[in-house]
Design a protein around this motif. Structure first.
Motif, mmCIF file in Angstrom:
data_model
loop_
_atom_site.group_PDB
_atom_site.id
_atom_site.type_symbol
_atom_site.label_atom_id
_atom_site.label_comp_id
_atom_site.label_asym_id
_atom_site.label_seq_id
_atom_site.Cartn_x
_atom_site.Cartn_y
_atom_site.Cartn_z
ATOM 1 N N ALA A 140 1.637 9.475 -42.055
ATOM 2 C CA ALA A 140 0.183 9.643 -41.969
ATOM 3 C C ALA A 140 -0.345 10.441 -43.159
ATOM 4 O O ALA A 140 -1.410 10.130 -43.709
ATOM 5 C CB ALA A 140 -0.182 10.333 -40.660
ATOM 6 N N GLY A 141 0.415 11.459 -43.564
ATOM 7 C CA GLY A 141 -0.009 12.253 -44.712
ATOM 8 C C GLY A 141 -0.084 11.452 -45.994
ATOM 9 O O GLY A 141 -0.910 11.733 -46.870
ATOM 10 N N HIS A 142 0.764 10.439 -46.124
ATOM 11 C CA HIS A 142 0.739 9.584 -47.311
ATOM 12 C C HIS A 142 -0.277 8.457 -47.190
ATOM 13 O O HIS A 142 -0.786 7.966 -48.203
ATOM 14 C CB HIS A 142 2.129 8.971 -47.541
ATOM 15 C CG HIS A 142 2.995 9.792 -48.430
ATOM 16 N ND1 HIS A 142 2.745 9.958 -49.772
ATOM 17 C CD2 HIS A 142 4.110 10.507 -48.179
ATOM 18 C CE1 HIS A 142 3.675 10.734 -50.317
ATOM 19 N NE2 HIS A 142 4.504 11.086 -49.359
ATOM 20 N N SER A 143 -0.567 8.037 -45.968
ATOM 21 C CA SER A 143 -1.392 6.852 -45.766
ATOM 22 C C SER A 143 -2.879 7.147 -45.713
ATOM 23 O O SER A 143 -3.691 6.346 -46.173
ATOM 24 C CB SER A 143 -0.967 6.144 -44.468
ATOM 25 O OG SER A 143 0.412 5.814 -44.493
ATOM 26 N N ILE A 144 -3.255 8.265 -45.123
ATOM 27 C CA ILE A 144 -4.681 8.581 -44.974
ATOM 28 C C ILE A 144 -5.214 9.155 -46.280
ATOM 29 O O ILE A 144 -4.671 10.136 -46.792
ATOM 30 C CB ILE A 144 -4.891 9.589 -43.833
ATOM 31 C CG1 ILE A 144 -4.316 9.047 -42.521
ATOM 32 C CG2 ILE A 144 -6.379 9.895 -43.661
ATOM 33 C CD1 ILE A 144 -4.405 10.021 -41.369
ATOM 34 N N PRO A 145 -6.257 8.564 -46.841
ATOM 35 C CA PRO A 145 -6.810 9.090 -48.100
ATOM 36 C C PRO A 145 -7.267 10.533 -47.961
ATOM 37 O O PRO A 145 -7.739 10.953 -46.895
ATOM 38 C CB PRO A 145 -8.001 8.155 -48.374
ATOM 39 C CG PRO A 145 -7.694 6.910 -47.610
ATOM 40 C CD PRO A 145 -6.950 7.356 -46.393
ATOM 41 N N VAL A 146 -7.130 11.279 -49.041
ATOM 42 C CA VAL A 146 -7.482 12.697 -49.020
ATOM 43 C C VAL A 146 -8.971 12.894 -48.730
ATOM 44 O O VAL A 146 -9.353 13.808 -47.991
ATOM 45 C CB VAL A 146 -7.108 13.353 -50.365
ATOM 46 C CG1 VAL A 146 -7.614 14.787 -50.415
ATOM 47 C CG2 VAL A 146 -5.600 13.336 -50.555
ATOM 48 N N PHE A 147 -9.817 12.023 -49.272
ATOM 49 C CA PHE A 147 -11.251 12.224 -49.062
ATOM 50 C C PHE A 147 -11.641 11.978 -47.600
ATOM 51 O O PHE A 147 -12.587 12.599 -47.092
ATOM 52 C CB PHE A 147 -12.060 11.327 -50.003
ATOM 53 C CG PHE A 147 -12.091 9.871 -49.630
ATOM 54 C CD1 PHE A 147 -13.069 9.362 -48.792
ATOM 55 C CD2 PHE A 147 -11.137 8.999 -50.128
ATOM 56 C CE1 PHE A 147 -13.108 8.024 -48.460
ATOM 57 C CE2 PHE A 147 -11.155 7.666 -49.799
ATOM 58 C CZ PHE A 147 -12.145 7.178 -48.964
#
Length: 336
Positions: A140-147
């Motif tokens: 999830a940390g890699h998949s969800i965009p930071v913005f």
């Protein structure tokens, strides 16, 4: 002689890399579909003014002459002047970069403290629900965009729950109250003995730091897990267990030191990525750092700050990679 040869080889590689980076940043400024002259004088300026300013900026010269002038300026620490601020780019970067450095440093420290133990735990508990849960969290940390995470964080904790401060680096009552010493607001407020400003700075840092830390932690955890799985399958671990050593001693005294060397490179490059990747987070949280300065300059076709910031971030990548390589050589006697 071997040490000297290695030193000069590393120095030569570093200089060649920095030269290539300077070439890249130079041509970035020339291929961008914006005219720096028109950005400086405006679209409605008379033709005579455009020609005069183009000559003053040296853009009427052949490309190789412009590149030579650009290198000479770099060697003298001159990155040009910003159109928006009317200040030298080097002074603008010195003003904005500490905010980004503070954010990235806090984020990487949180990511290391949480990510490394999680990676070790996942490797030790391979195949269990603990391992699967940690892997899903990292995915999830890699998949969800930071913005997306940044906007959700502001919406939930600031707008809805009201337990976090709003965007910005400080509340208005503390702005310009802390003397500028290092540029790192938390350290400067402690040096000044202003604990109210210190707590306010920590509160404003919490959301962007945790979001950047989550993104970095996901990568560090995955790499730690992979390295540990390889280490735990080694013959020396089988021998240590056969001797009757405790599980804690096998993991932390025998297996982990072998992967710590590899993690140095991972952490160094992740840290460099934070210095560059904080651009989106800084804009969402109105954080007055290098990322916001870079974005504002790019949107206004102010190319000198864009080139200067790009050169700084690229140099940070090169130097951090070099430091990781040196530490790798110092910690691992097998590397000659």
């Amino acid at each position: 002689m071997r040490v000297l040869n290695r030193f000069f080889s590393t120095l030569g590689s570093l200089m060649l890399t920095l030269f290539g980076l300077s070439v890249l940043t130079f041509f970035i400024g020339r291929v961008m579909p914006t005219d720096p002259v028109l950005a400086a004088v405006g679209d409605n300026a008379p033709e005579s003014v455009v020609i005069r300013v183009r000559q003053e900026m040296g853009l009427d010269q052949p490309l190789w002459v412009q590149f030579g002038r650009y290198l000479n300026q770099l060697l003298h620490g001159d990155l040009g002047k910003s159109i928006l601020t009317s200040h030298p780019v080097i002074s603008d970067i010195a003003h904005y970069f500490p905010a980004t450095l503070e954010l990235a440093t806090a984020a990487i420290l949180v990511a290391i403290v949480i990510g490394v133990p999680l990676g070790v735990w996942a490797a030790v508990r391979q195949g269990t629900w603990i391992d699967q849960t940690i892997r899903v969290v990292c995915l999830a940390g890699h998949s969800i965009p930071v913005f997306v995470l940044s906007l959700l964080s502001l919406l939930v904790f600031y707008a809805v729950l009201g337990i976090a401060p709003g965007p910005g680096r400080q509340d208005i009552i503390y702005q310009d109250m802390v003397p500028h010493v290092t540029g790192l607001l938390t350290i400067d407020s402690l040096l000044d003995g202003d604990y109210g400003a210190f707590h306010d700075a920590l509160a404003h840092m919490a959301q962007p730091v945790l979001i950047l830390a989550y993104f970095s932690m996901a990568y560090i955890t995955r790499m730690t897990r992979t390295f540990m799985l390889n280490a735990l399958n080694g013959e020396f671990i089988i021998t240590a267990r056969a001797k009757g050593l405790s599980a804690r001693r096998v993991i932390w005294r025998h297996a982990f030191p072998t992967v710590a060397v590899q993690l140095v490179t991972v952490i160094a490059l992740t840290y460099a990525g934070l210095l560059e990747g904080a651009v989106v987070t800084e804009n969402v949280f109105s954080w007055p750092g290098l990322g916001q300065y870079l974005t504002t300059s790019l949107m206004n076709a102010d190319m000198n700050p864009v080139i200067g910031a790009t050169l700084l971030i690229g140099t940070a990548y090169v130097l951090l990679n070099l430091c990781a390589d040196l530490l790798y050589r110092l910690w691992d006697p097998r590397v000659k």
